[in-house]
Enzyme design. Structure first.
Site, PDB file in Angstrom:
ATOM      1  N   GLN A  91       0.929  -1.231   0.006  1.00  0.00           N
ATOM      2  CA  GLN A  91       0.058   0.133   0.029  1.00  0.00           C
ATOM      3  C   GLN A  91       0.846   1.363  -0.106  1.00  0.00           C
ATOM      4  O   GLN A  91       1.820   1.211   0.715  1.00  0.00           O
ATOM      5  CB  GLN A  91      -0.946  -0.076   1.242  1.00  0.00           C
ATOM      6  CG  GLN A  91      -2.067  -0.964   1.291  1.00  0.00           C
ATOM      7  CD  GLN A  91      -2.904  -0.905   2.376  1.00  0.00           C
ATOM      8  OE1 GLN A  91      -3.507   0.138   2.629  1.00  0.00           O
ATOM      9  NE2 GLN A  91      -2.929  -2.002   3.254  1.00  0.00           N
TER      10      GLN A  91
HETATM   11  P1  GTP Z   1      -0.594  -6.148   0.247  1.00  0.00           P
HETATM   12  O1  GTP Z   1      -0.207  -6.866   1.334  1.00  0.00           O
HETATM   13  O2  GTP Z   1      -1.638  -5.307   0.505  1.00  0.00           O
HETATM   14  O3  GTP Z   1       0.671  -5.387  -0.101  1.00  0.00           O
HETATM   15  O4  GTP Z   1      -1.138  -7.262  -0.961  1.00  0.00           O
HETATM   16  P2  GTP Z   1      -0.324  -8.523  -1.397  1.00  0.00           P
HETATM   17  O5  GTP Z   1       0.737  -8.169  -2.583  1.00  0.00           O
HETATM   18  O6  GTP Z   1       0.314  -9.234  -0.155  1.00  0.00           O
HETATM   19  O7  GTP Z   1      -1.563  -9.393  -2.082  1.00  0.00           O
HETATM   20  P3  GTP Z   1      -2.465 -10.818  -1.404  1.00  0.00           P
HETATM   21  O8  GTP Z   1      -1.409 -11.876  -1.438  1.00  0.00           O
HETATM   22  O9  GTP Z   1      -2.915 -10.169  -0.020  1.00  0.00           O
HETATM   23  O10 GTP Z   1      -3.286 -11.134  -2.546  1.00  0.00           O
HETATM   24  C1  GTP Z   1      -4.259  -9.994  -2.987  1.00  0.00           C
HETATM   25  C2  GTP Z   1      -5.508 -10.501  -3.574  1.00  0.00           C
HETATM   26  O11 GTP Z   1      -5.202 -11.309  -4.768  1.00  0.00           O
HETATM   27  C3  GTP Z   1      -6.235 -11.772  -2.660  1.00  0.00           C
HETATM   28  O12 GTP Z   1      -7.503 -11.647  -3.033  1.00  0.00           O
HETATM   29  C4  GTP Z   1      -5.467 -13.241  -3.442  1.00  0.00           C
HETATM   30  O13 GTP Z   1      -6.344 -14.164  -3.155  1.00  0.00           O
HETATM   31  C5  GTP Z   1      -5.589 -12.697  -4.589  1.00  0.00           C
HETATM   32  N1  GTP Z   1      -4.585 -13.317  -5.634  1.00  0.00           N
HETATM   33  C6  GTP Z   1      -3.033 -13.590  -5.183  1.00  0.00           C
HETATM   34  N2  GTP Z   1      -2.340 -14.133  -6.129  1.00  0.00           N
HETATM   35  C7  GTP Z   1      -3.416 -14.491  -7.161  1.00  0.00           C
HETATM   36  C8  GTP Z   1      -3.351 -15.154  -8.207  1.00  0.00           C
HETATM   37  O14 GTP Z   1      -2.191 -15.504  -8.688  1.00  0.00           O
HETATM   38  N3  GTP Z   1      -4.378 -15.425  -9.121  1.00  0.00           N
HETATM   39  C9  GTP Z   1      -5.604 -14.546  -8.743  1.00  0.00           C
HETATM   40  N4  GTP Z   1      -6.486 -14.704  -9.449  1.00  0.00           N
HETATM   41  N5  GTP Z   1      -5.734 -14.109  -7.365  1.00  0.00           N
HETATM   42  C10 GTP Z   1      -4.730 -14.150  -6.563  1.00  0.00           C
END
Ligand code: GTP
Ligand code: MG
Length: 171
Positions: free
Chosen positions: A62
């Site tokens: 974020q």
């Molecule tokens: P921050 O902690 O806010 O920086 O986000 P992050 O990069 O850690 O992302 P996070 O792992 O929380 O995933 C964000 C969303 O994307 C979640 O709803 C996951 O289920 C979805 N997501 C993650 N990887 C994939 C993927 O390969 N395909 C799809 N369709 N959704 C995904």
């Protein structure tokens, strides 16, 4: 038994790119979280491969937390940089953050390996890993080993190939 070599990894990339989902998949199944929420600040996670014991700084992507990233650059021995391949609108923001990272004094002159995941390859309109690497101008990275893998972190696809590459860079 033999003690595995300890390696600090920084997991970076925009919010919602899938960083926490990727790291969660790399943990043993009995240690995996059931539901994943946006990371607040950062979270320290651990996973092991055949020869290494990784400590991951899973940073929030974020905007309001991205200023935290640089405080951990010195400690990082490898970087995992995650891109949402379906988020074409923010590809330019991802590139800006990558360029800022690459130009940071604690990163710039180090031969630190960078593993890119072109994540969410399952989305119907996802860009290919080749296209993502073109948009991020990865071929301009000459002084660091880097590798890009397409991944689907929800299904766990493409992650092992990336981690195998990373392990080879560190041994
Ligand atoms: P921050 O902690 O806010 O920086 O986000 P992050 O990069 O850690 O992302 P996070 O792992 O929380 O995933 C964000 C969303 O994307 C979640 O709803 C996951 O289920 C979805 N997501 C993650 N990887 C994939 C993927 O390969 N395909 C799809 N369709 N959704 C995904
Ligand atoms: Mg997260």
């Amino acid at each position: 038994g033999l003690k595995k070599k300890e390696v600090n990894v920084l997991c970076l990339g925009l919010d919602n790119s899938g960083k926490t989902t990727i790291i969660n998949q790399l943990k043993p199944s009995n240690a995996q979280a059931q539901d994943i929420v946006p990371t607040i600040g950062f979270s320290i996670e651990k996973f092991k491969t055949s020869s290494l014991s990784f400590t991951v700084f899973d940073m929030s992507g974020q905007g309001r937390y991205r200023n935290l990233w640089e405080h951990y650059y010195k400690e990082g021995q490898a970087i995992i940089f995650v891109i949402d391949s379906g988020d074409k609108l923010r590809m330019v923001v991802a590139k800006e953050e990558l360029d800022t990272l690459l130009n940071h004094p604690d990163i710039k002159h180090r031969r630190i390996p960078i593993l890119f995941f072109a994540n969410k390859m399952d989305l119907r309109d996802a860009l290919s890993a080749v296209k993502v690497s073109q948009l991020l101008c990865l071929e301009n990275i000459k002084d660091k080993p880097w590798h890009i893998c397409a991944s689907d972190a929800v299904k766990g696809e493409g992650l092992q190939e990336g981690v195998d590459w990373l392990q080879d860079q560190i041994r």
